[in-house]
Each structure stands twice: as structure tokens, then as C-alpha cells.
Design an enzyme around this catalytic site. Structure first.
Site, PDB file in Angstrom:
ATOM      1  N   ILE A  10       1.185  -1.269   0.086  1.00  0.00           N
ATOM      2  CA  ILE A  10      -0.199  -0.319   0.130  1.00  0.00           C
ATOM      3  C   ILE A  10       0.737   1.202  -0.411  1.00  0.00           C
ATOM      4  O   ILE A  10       0.551   2.501  -0.856  1.00  0.00           O
ATOM      5  CB  ILE A  10      -0.643   0.159   0.779  1.00  0.00           C
ATOM      6  CG1 ILE A  10      -1.961   1.064   1.046  1.00  0.00           C
ATOM      7  CG2 ILE A  10      -0.261   0.118   2.545  1.00  0.00           C
ATOM      8  CD1 ILE A  10      -2.882   0.820   2.209  1.00  0.00           C
ATOM      9  N   THR A  11       1.786   1.505   0.328  1.00  0.00           N
ATOM     10  CA  THR A  11       3.304   2.133   0.791  1.00  0.00           C
ATOM     11  C   THR A  11       3.983   2.805  -0.938  1.00  0.00           C
ATOM     12  O   THR A  11       4.267   3.801  -0.859  1.00  0.00           O
ATOM     13  CB  THR A  11       3.814   2.547   1.994  1.00  0.00           C
ATOM     14  OG1 THR A  11       4.976   1.080   1.304  1.00  0.00           O
ATOM     15  CG2 THR A  11       3.467   2.583   3.528  1.00  0.00           C
ATOM     16  N   GLY A  12       3.894   2.001  -2.025  1.00  0.00           N
ATOM     17  CA  GLY A  12       4.434   2.358  -2.917  1.00  0.00           C
ATOM     18  C   GLY A  12       3.554   3.258  -3.613  1.00  0.00           C
ATOM     19  O   GLY A  12       2.815   3.362  -3.723  1.00  0.00           O
ATOM     20  N   GLN A  13       4.416   2.244  -5.235  1.00  0.00           N
ATOM     21  CA  GLN A  13       3.160   3.479  -5.897  1.00  0.00           C
ATOM     22  C   GLN A  13       1.877   3.483  -6.804  1.00  0.00           C
ATOM     23  O   GLN A  13       1.054   4.505  -6.317  1.00  0.00           O
ATOM     24  CB  GLN A  13       4.067   3.352  -7.302  1.00  0.00           C
ATOM     25  CG  GLN A  13       3.724   4.220  -8.791  1.00  0.00           C
ATOM     26  CD  GLN A  13       4.338   4.171  -9.978  1.00  0.00           C
ATOM     27  OE1 GLN A  13       5.107   5.182 -10.641  1.00  0.00           O
ATOM     28  NE2 GLN A  13       4.035   3.218 -10.728  1.00  0.00           N
ATOM     29  N   LEU A  86       0.135  -5.830  -4.646  1.00  0.00           N
ATOM     30  CA  LEU A  86       0.814  -5.610  -4.969  1.00  0.00           C
ATOM     31  C   LEU A  86       2.275  -5.190  -4.337  1.00  0.00           C
ATOM     32  O   LEU A  86       3.208  -4.610  -5.077  1.00  0.00           O
ATOM     33  CB  LEU A  86       0.635  -4.134  -5.120  1.00  0.00           C
ATOM     34  CG  LEU A  86      -0.960  -3.634  -5.417  1.00  0.00           C
ATOM     35  CD1 LEU A  86      -1.085  -2.160  -5.178  1.00  0.00           C
ATOM     36  CD2 LEU A  86      -0.923  -4.503  -6.766  1.00  0.00           C
ATOM     37  N   GLN A  89       9.490  -7.894  -4.519  1.00  0.00           N
ATOM     38  CA  GLN A  89      10.898  -6.766  -4.565  1.00  0.00           C
ATOM     39  C   GLN A  89      11.272  -7.170  -6.470  1.00  0.00           C
ATOM     40  O   GLN A  89      10.889  -7.616  -6.912  1.00  0.00           O
ATOM     41  CB  GLN A  89      12.052  -7.916  -4.167  1.00  0.00           C
ATOM     42  CG  GLN A  89      12.955  -7.224  -4.300  1.00  0.00           C
ATOM     43  CD  GLN A  89      14.171  -7.394  -5.615  1.00  0.00           C
ATOM     44  OE1 GLN A  89      13.748  -5.799  -5.675  1.00  0.00           O
ATOM     45  NE2 GLN A  89      14.312  -7.134  -6.668  1.00  0.00           N
ATOM     46  N   SER A 133       3.843  -9.369 -14.491  1.00  0.00           N
ATOM     47  CA  SER A 133       4.727  -7.996 -14.936  1.00  0.00           C
ATOM     48  C   SER A 133       4.888  -8.467 -16.283  1.00  0.00           C
ATOM     49  O   SER A 133       4.828  -9.357 -16.893  1.00  0.00           O
ATOM     50  CB  SER A 133       5.324  -7.496 -14.540  1.00  0.00           C
ATOM     51  OG  SER A 133       6.823  -6.778 -14.846  1.00  0.00           O
ATOM     52  N   GLU A 135       7.652  -8.106 -17.750  1.00  0.00           N
ATOM     53  CA  GLU A 135       8.809  -8.747 -18.180  1.00  0.00           C
ATOM     54  C   GLU A 135       8.536 -10.282 -17.371  1.00  0.00           C
ATOM     55  O   GLU A 135       9.892 -10.466 -17.922  1.00  0.00           O
ATOM     56  CB  GLU A 135       9.895  -8.154 -16.090  1.00  0.00           C
ATOM     57  CG  GLU A 135      10.377  -6.891 -16.215  1.00  0.00           C
ATOM     58  CD  GLU A 135      11.447  -6.856 -17.137  1.00  0.00           C
ATOM     59  OE1 GLU A 135      12.345  -7.493 -16.893  1.00  0.00           O
ATOM     60  OE2 GLU A 135      11.749  -5.218 -17.149  1.00  0.00           O
ATOM     61  N   TYR A 157      13.767 -11.233 -10.646  1.00  0.00           N
ATOM     62  CA  TYR A 157      11.802 -10.557 -10.632  1.00  0.00           C
ATOM     63  C   TYR A 157      11.157 -11.598 -11.692  1.00  0.00           C
ATOM     64  O   TYR A 157      10.276 -11.826 -11.433  1.00  0.00           O
ATOM     65  CB  TYR A 157      11.969  -9.257 -10.682  1.00  0.00           C
ATOM     66  CG  TYR A 157      11.210  -8.174 -10.891  1.00  0.00           C
ATOM     67  CD1 TYR A 157      10.220  -8.333  -9.883  1.00  0.00           C
ATOM     68  CD2 TYR A 157      10.536  -8.180 -11.702  1.00  0.00           C
ATOM     69  CE1 TYR A 157       9.112  -7.705  -9.612  1.00  0.00           C
ATOM     70  CE2 TYR A 157       9.241  -7.857 -11.962  1.00  0.00           C
ATOM     71  CZ  TYR A 157       9.050  -7.457 -11.200  1.00  0.00           C
ATOM     72  OH  TYR A 157       7.778  -6.163 -11.816  1.00  0.00           O
ATOM     73  N   ARG A 192       7.071   7.047  -8.459  1.00  0.00           N
ATOM     74  CA  ARG A 192       7.994   5.895  -8.859  1.00  0.00           C
ATOM     75  C   ARG A 192      10.135   5.626  -8.182  1.00  0.00           C
ATOM     76  O   ARG A 192       9.732   7.650  -7.692  1.00  0.00           O
ATOM     77  CB  ARG A 192       9.015   6.201 -10.533  1.00  0.00           C
ATOM     78  CG  ARG A 192       9.457   5.026 -10.638  1.00  0.00           C
ATOM     79  CD  ARG A 192       8.524   3.598 -10.658  1.00  0.00           C
ATOM     80  NE  ARG A 192       8.373   3.150 -11.914  1.00  0.00           N
ATOM     81  CZ  ARG A 192       8.797   1.957 -11.337  1.00  0.00           C
ATOM     82  NH1 ARG A 192       7.934   0.549 -11.220  1.00  0.00           N
ATOM     83  NH2 ARG A 192       8.470   0.568 -12.874  1.00  0.00           N
TER      84      ARG A 192
END
Length: 328
Positions: A10-13, A86, A89, A133, A135, A157, A192
Site C-alpha cells: 500500500i505504501t508503494g507507487q 501489489l 521486491q 508484469s 517482465e 524478478y 515512482r
């Protein structure tokens, strides 16, 4: 009663933009945060009124995707209607340095929360979103990439995300869970992290313009990426969980640009020539590179009514403007 959502990361972008969106829609939002000696809540501090004010609908809970018991207990207590996983790493280059940790949190972390859904007894009511992702496509097998494109990850990742993605499909089919994966291509914003290339560039542009930085060191400038605006992408996440049936969706812009092009747009915003400031540093190169990513979002457009509005140049300028304002 308002709908109740539970967000890891929750604290991410993405977590911060999604929290804003859900609060605007009247949700009660619960977020998982890791205990640390320093607070890392800058992206959601402006939502303090929802956490402590009369309209208290934001609640933070200490926990970790490495701790399965705490996840089971928390989900049993909260009984959420929607879960958005969400947390990860999420730095591709760093994943080569900490592959085991990346696999544990980014990959097995999804297994823990999916199993917690089953063990807590909420599987029949909850709707689950897994952050997949672009990726995962890595050494791309098809251009553009869509939901049916084979995966060929090129980093720890990417490999961890493939595991989490297929496990989500497996739990959907095995336990009849309403579980969706959003295969999001690169999505950026002023929130970001500063170690990611787009934000590293926008912040450097602002600092160079203000005379606080002289040079910017980067690795491969020829990599091509499909860049969109994170604030628009979280709308797509939410829409996936509002459908009648669960499915997986690509969110992208169907445009690809090199890092050189992003540099051109970002430095051009302040009338500077990036060639005068950017230097090469091999330490930023990946052991295995992803050369080209471009996503086909036609399924999301047709079924979710979702499409991007902010393209690369506007995104770069938006980020530079925000960093200039933040520096003052």
C-alpha cells in the site's frame, strides 16, 4: 456497508494511487505495511484524514508476505471483499543481486496470500488481484505482447512473477477463486521509486536545472519500453475485479520508446540537451537484458472499457514538472 479492500504494498507507487481510487469510491481500505525503524509512508501521508479523521476508512496493519500465519489471521479478521497483491521486491536489476529474497517475496509471497485466502475461509466471497508484469515476457516471442504470448523471463524478478502468475491461474481453476492477474507494462509517475530509470531521469533533470547535480549515470539506453501513467493503470486493476468472470489482462499503451527517447523528452522539458549530462556506467547493465516490450491492450479495452490516456512524452514532462516543484 462499504466494500472492504485489502492491499499489500500500500505504501508503494501503485498502492498509493489505488488507495486514493478506492477511497474515492467509498471503500474501507486496509493496507499491509512492514515494521521498520523508519517510516516509509510518504506516498500516503496526504490520506491522513481518512486514517484519523471523522471519515475513518483507512487502516494500516503490520505484517509481511514472508509471514503466512499473520496473513491467515489478518484475512480471517478483516473478511475483505477484494484483495490487491501489489507487494514485491520489484527492482529488476536488484533481483540479480538478491535472487532468493526476490523469489521469496515476489513469488512465494503470492503463494502465501493465496493459501491464506483458502485457510481463512474467505475464498467464496473474496476477489483477488495479482500484480503480474511485462517482465514475464522478457525475450519476447511475439510483437506486440498479449495475454496469450509465451513467457520467457530474463531476470529473477521476471521468473518470480511467472511463478506468481501461474499460481494465481492454478488457484482460480483448483478452488474456483475469483482471481485475476493484471499483466502491466511499465507504468510510471512522480511517485515512482528514485532507483527506477524514469524517476532517476526526471529527478536528475530537475536537480541539474536547479544546479544541484552535474551528471547522470545510466546503463543501456537502447532498451525499448511501453511506458504508461500509473494513476490510470490502477483503474484497470479495479475494473478487473468488477467483472462477472475472472480473467487476465494486459494493460499497456501499445507504444514503445527507447530510454534515449525518454531522456530527450525529459531534458527537453527544461530546454537542456541530455547528451551534455548523461554518462555511461556499466554497473547499471543487467546480466540479461530485455530489449523490447510493447503491449496489446485490446482485450482490456474491449472487456473492461479501459485504455491509457497519457503517453510517454506527456508522462516524462509530468514527472519532470513534479520533481521541479518538489525541489522548489
Amino acid at each position: 456497508m462499504p466494500k472492504k479492500a485489502f492491499i499489500t504494498g500500500i505504501t508503494g507507487q501503485d498502492g498509493s494511487y489505488l488507495t486514493e481510487l478506492l477511497l474515492e469510491k467509498g471503500y474501507e481500505v486496509h493496507g499491509l505495511v512492514r515494521r521498520a525503524s523508519t517510516m516509509n509512508r510518504g506516498r500516503i501521508d496526504h490520506l491522513n484524514g481518512f486514517e484519523h479523521g471523522p471519515d475513518k476508512r483507512l487502516f494500516l496493519h503490520y505484517g509481511d508476505l514472508a509471514d503466512s500465519v499473520s496473513l491467515v489471521k489478518l484475512l480471517y479478521a478483516l473478511q475483505p471483499d477484494e484483495i490487491y497483491n501489489l507487494a514485491a521486491q520489484s527492482h529488476v536489476r536488484v533481483s540479480f543481486d538478491v535472487p532468493e529474497y526476490t523469489a521469496d517475496i515476489t513469488g512465494v509471497g503470492a503463494a502465501r496470500i493465496l493459501e491464506a485466502i483458502i485457510e481463512s475461509g474467505i475464498g467464496k466471497k473474496v476477489r483477488y488481484y495479482q500484480a503480474s508484469s511485462s517482465e514475464m515476457f522478457g525475450k519476447v516471442q511475439e510483437v506486440p505482447q498479449r495475454e496469450t504470448t509465451p513467457f520467457y523471463p530474463r531476470s529473477p524478478y521476471g521468473c518470480a512473477k511467472v511463478f506468481a502468475h501461474w499460481l494465481t491461474v492454478n488457484y482460480r481453476e483448483s478452488y474456483n477463486l475469483f482471481a485475476c492477474s493484471g499483466i502491466l507494462f511499465n507504468h510510471e509517475s512522480p511517485r515512482r521509486g528514485e532507483s527506477f530509470v524514469t524517476r532517476k531521469i526526471s529527478l536528475a533533470v530537475a536537480r541539474i536545472k536547479k544546479g544541484r547535480q552535474k551528471e547522470l549515470y545510466l546503463g543501456n539506453l537502447d532498451a525499448q519500453r511501453d511506458w504508461g501513467y500509473a494513476k490510470e493503470y490502477v483503474e484497470g486493476m479495479w475494473r478487473m475485479l468488477q467483472q462477472d468472470q475472472p480473467d487476465d489482462y494486459v494493460l499497456a499503451t501499445n507504444e514503445t520508446h527507447t530510454i534515449r527517447a525518454f531522456l530527450e523528452a525529459a531534458f527537453g522539458r527544461v530546454d537542456l540537451d541530455w547528451h551534455d549530462y548523461v554518462r555511461f556506467d556499466e554497473r547499471h547493465l543487467r546480466p540479461a537484458e530485455v530489449d523490447l516490450l510493447i503491449g496489446d491492450y485490446s482485450k482490456a479495452r474491449a472487456r473492461l472499457g479501459w485504455e491509457p490516456h497519457t503517453r510517454m512524452k506527456a508522462l516524462a514532462e509530468l514527472m519532470v514538472d513534479a520533481d521541479l516543484a518538489a525541489i522548489g
